[in-house]
Design a protein around this motif. Structure first.
Motif, PDB file in Angstrom:
ATOM      1  N   THR A   1      56.150  33.738  42.062  1.00 24.47           N
ATOM      2  CA  THR A   1      54.674  33.643  42.348  1.00 24.47           C
ATOM      3  C   THR A   1      53.765  33.304  41.071  1.00 24.47           C
ATOM      4  O   THR A   1      53.287  32.425  41.127  1.00 24.47           O
ATOM      5  N   LEU A   2      54.002  34.186  40.116  1.00 24.14           N
ATOM      6  CA  LEU A   2      53.347  34.291  38.868  1.00 24.14           C
ATOM      7  C   LEU A   2      51.621  34.050  39.142  1.00 24.14           C
ATOM      8  O   LEU A   2      51.143  32.940  39.033  1.00 24.14           O
ATOM      9  N   TYR A   3      51.006  35.030  39.530  1.00 20.04           N
ATOM     10  CA  TYR A   3      49.518  34.886  40.047  1.00 20.04           C
ATOM     11  C   TYR A   3      48.895  34.832  38.534  1.00 20.04           C
ATOM     12  O   TYR A   3      49.075  35.485  37.667  1.00 20.04           O
ATOM     13  N   ASN A   4      47.819  34.083  38.773  1.00 19.31           N
ATOM     14  CA  ASN A   4      46.499  33.822  37.779  1.00 19.31           C
ATOM     15  C   ASN A   4      45.292  33.845  38.593  1.00 19.31           C
ATOM     16  O   ASN A   4      44.995  33.245  39.662  1.00 19.31           O
ATOM     17  N   MET A   5      44.436  34.647  38.256  1.00 22.57           N
ATOM     18  CA  MET A   5      43.018  34.765  38.571  1.00 22.57           C
ATOM     19  C   MET A   5      42.299  33.482  38.510  1.00 22.57           C
ATOM     20  O   MET A   5      42.229  32.749  37.495  1.00 22.57           O
ATOM     21  N   ALA A   6      42.014  32.654  39.566  1.00 18.07           N
ATOM     22  CA  ALA A   6      41.307  31.710  39.810  1.00 18.07           C
ATOM     23  C   ALA A   6      39.840  31.604  39.876  1.00 18.07           C
ATOM     24  O   ALA A   6      38.917  31.138  39.260  1.00 18.07           O
ATOM     25  N   GLN A   7      39.253  32.564  41.087  1.00 20.91           N
ATOM     26  CA  GLN A   7      37.977  32.598  41.524  1.00 20.91           C
ATOM     27  C   GLN A   7      37.699  33.952  42.058  1.00 20.91           C
ATOM     28  O   GLN A   7      38.488  34.346  43.174  1.00 20.91           O
ATOM     29  N   VAL A   8      36.738  34.497  41.864  1.00 19.64           N
ATOM     30  CA  VAL A   8      36.137  35.723  42.470  1.00 19.64           C
ATOM     31  C   VAL A   8      35.068  35.023  43.593  1.00 19.64           C
ATOM     32  O   VAL A   8      33.827  34.570  43.192  1.00 19.64           O
ATOM     33  N   VAL A   9      35.557  34.938  44.777  1.00 27.90           N
ATOM     34  CA  VAL A   9      34.663  34.273  45.732  1.00 27.90           C
ATOM     35  C   VAL A   9      33.296  35.063  46.010  1.00 27.90           C
ATOM     36  O   VAL A   9      32.337  34.552  46.082  1.00 27.90           O
ATOM     37  N   ASN A  10      33.437  36.389  46.538  1.00 28.66           N
ATOM     38  CA  ASN A  10      32.361  37.013  46.871  1.00 28.66           C
ATOM     39  C   ASN A  10      32.348  38.469  46.618  1.00 28.66           C
ATOM     40  O   ASN A  10      33.809  39.037  46.680  1.00 28.66           O
ATOM     41  N   VAL A  11      31.561  39.183  46.791  1.00 26.28           N
ATOM     42  CA  VAL A  11      31.426  40.659  46.563  1.00 26.28           C
ATOM     43  C   VAL A  11      30.721  41.280  47.595  1.00 26.28           C
ATOM     44  O   VAL A  11      29.688  40.692  48.039  1.00 26.28           O
ATOM     45  N   THR A  12      31.056  42.262  48.334  1.00 28.40           N
ATOM     46  CA  THR A  12      30.055  43.091  49.106  1.00 28.40           C
ATOM     47  C   THR A  12      30.201  44.717  48.543  1.00 28.40           C
ATOM     48  O   THR A  12      31.344  45.307  48.517  1.00 28.40           O
ATOM     49  N   GLN A  13      29.109  45.254  48.230  1.00 30.96           N
ATOM     50  CA  GLN A  13      29.112  46.644  47.764  1.00 30.96           C
ATOM     51  C   GLN A  13      29.202  47.492  48.933  1.00 30.96           C
ATOM     52  O   GLN A  13      28.221  47.331  49.999  1.00 30.96           O
ATOM     53  N   LEU A  14      29.824  48.521  48.894  1.00 27.15           N
ATOM     54  CA  LEU A  14      30.068  49.558  50.081  1.00 27.15           C
ATOM     55  C   LEU A  14      29.344  50.768  49.880  1.00 27.15           C
ATOM     56  O   LEU A  14      29.122  51.347  48.703  1.00 27.15           O
ATOM     57  N   GLU A  15      28.802  51.611  50.955  1.00 24.21           N
ATOM     58  CA  GLU A  15      28.169  52.833  50.515  1.00 24.21           C
ATOM     59  C   GLU A  15      29.356  53.931  50.133  1.00 24.21           C
ATOM     60  O   GLU A  15      30.442  53.753  50.532  1.00 24.21           O
ATOM     61  N   THR A  16      28.985  54.878  49.378  1.00 29.45           N
ATOM     62  CA  THR A  16      29.800  55.950  48.805  1.00 29.45           C
ATOM     63  C   THR A  16      28.999  57.125  48.845  1.00 29.45           C
ATOM     64  O   THR A  16      27.870  57.148  48.772  1.00 29.45           O
ATOM     65  N   GLU A  17      29.961  58.262  49.010  1.00 29.78           N
ATOM     66  CA  GLU A  17      29.231  59.594  48.931  1.00 29.78           C
ATOM     67  C   GLU A  17      29.471  60.190  47.772  1.00 29.78           C
ATOM     68  O   GLU A  17      29.034  61.353  47.511  1.00 29.78           O
ATOM     69  N   ASN A  18      29.782  59.600  46.348  1.00 27.44           N
ATOM     70  CA  ASN A  18      30.174  60.442  45.304  1.00 27.44           C
ATOM     71  C   ASN A  18      29.712  59.649  44.175  1.00 27.44           C
ATOM     72  O   ASN A  18      28.800  58.693  44.272  1.00 27.44           O
ATOM     73  N   ASN A  19      30.180  59.749  42.984  1.00 28.67           N
ATOM     74  CA  ASN A  19      29.932  59.051  42.059  1.00 28.67           C
ATOM     75  C   ASN A  19      30.495  57.773  41.544  1.00 28.67           C
ATOM     76  O   ASN A  19      30.068  57.098  40.734  1.00 28.67           O
ATOM     77  N   GLN A  20      31.139  57.130  42.681  1.00 25.76           N
ATOM     78  CA  GLN A  20      32.088  55.899  42.089  1.00 25.76           C
ATOM     79  C   GLN A  20      31.091  54.907  42.992  1.00 25.76           C
ATOM     80  O   GLN A  20      30.300  55.064  44.093  1.00 25.76           O
ATOM     81  N   LEU A  21      31.245  53.616  42.701  1.00 23.26           N
ATOM     82  CA  LEU A  21      30.918  52.407  43.175  1.00 23.26           C
ATOM     83  C   LEU A  21      31.801  51.615  43.709  1.00 23.26           C
ATOM     84  O   LEU A  21      33.101  51.526  43.057  1.00 23.26           O
ATOM     85  N   ARG A  22      31.734  51.150  45.166  1.00 26.43           N
ATOM     86  CA  ARG A  22      33.022  50.794  45.783  1.00 26.43           C
ATOM     87  C   ARG A  22      32.522  49.365  46.249  1.00 26.43           C
ATOM     88  O   ARG A  22      31.461  49.087  46.636  1.00 26.43           O
ATOM     89  N   PHE A  23      33.616  48.229  46.080  1.00 20.68           N
ATOM     90  CA  PHE A  23      33.140  47.133  46.377  1.00 20.68           C
ATOM     91  C   PHE A  23      34.486  46.411  47.180  1.00 20.68           C
ATOM     92  O   PHE A  23      35.497  46.714  46.836  1.00 20.68           O
ATOM     93  N   ASN A  24      33.989  45.571  48.222  1.00 24.89           N
ATOM     94  CA  ASN A  24      34.960  44.734  48.758  1.00 24.89           C
ATOM     95  C   ASN A  24      35.142  43.175  47.885  1.00 24.89           C
ATOM     96  O   ASN A  24      33.859  42.579  48.050  1.00 24.89           O
ATOM     97  N   TYR A  25      36.211  42.693  47.533  1.00 21.45           N
ATOM     98  CA  TYR A  25      36.060  41.411  46.801  1.00 21.45           C
ATOM     99  C   TYR A  25      37.069  40.563  47.627  1.00 21.45           C
ATOM    100  O   TYR A  25      38.077  41.121  48.272  1.00 21.45           O
ATOM    101  N   ASP A  26      36.736  39.240  47.799  1.00 23.03           N
ATOM    102  CA  ASP A  26      37.614  38.105  48.213  1.00 23.03           C
ATOM    103  C   ASP A  26      37.795  37.246  46.877  1.00 23.03           C
ATOM    104  O   ASP A  26      36.804  37.072  46.226  1.00 23.03           O
ATOM    105  N   VAL A  27      38.963  37.114  46.600  1.00 24.68           N
ATOM    106  CA  VAL A  27      39.424  36.605  45.375  1.00 24.68           C
ATOM    107  C   VAL A  27      40.499  35.400  45.765  1.00 24.68           C
ATOM    108  O   VAL A  27      41.206  35.728  46.762  1.00 24.68           O
TER     109      VAL A  27
END
Length: 109
Positions: free
Chosen positions: A38-64
């Motif tokens: 395979t040998l993957y290489n990052m080509a594009q970060v398509v989109n991001v959605t920030q999700l709710e959290t209940e702690n000190n972390q930030l959480r995101f869904n990414y499509d890449v």
């Protein structure tokens, strides 16, 4: 959901930290899933959605899109990534999406 770049690859300066975070999260896939076949290489970060959290972390869904160097295909992955000042970046879920040769590429809005 926010598309990080337009159809020309330009990224709003305020969104560059989210693009960088997506790139770091993609490295977890590249490290874990790359092989001599395979040998993957990052080509594009398509989109991001920030999700709710209940702690000190930030959480995101990414499509890449990762470039599979051996086959020269663009492979779509979904990532759930978290970030906190104490723990840094973690990719807690990684999902390879099925190949769809007749599908349209993601549209930028």
């Amino acid at each position: 959901m926010y598309y990080l770049s337009d159809s020309y690859g330009h990224i709003d300066p305020g969104m560059k930290p989210f693009w960088h975070l997506g790139g770091v999260a993609s490295s977890f896939v590249m490290l874990k899933e790359s092989s001599e076949n395979t040998l993957y290489n990052m080509a594009q970060v398509v989109n991001v959605t920030q999700l709710e959290t209940e702690n000190n972390q930030l959480r995101f869904n990414y499509d890449v899109l990762l470039h599979e160097m051996v086959s020269q295909e663009m492979i779509h992955w979904k990532l759930l990534a978290t970030w906190s000042p104490e723990e840094g970046v973690k990719a807690s879920q990684m999902e390879l999406l099925p190949k769809c040769h007749h599908c349209e590429p993601p549209q930028n809005h």
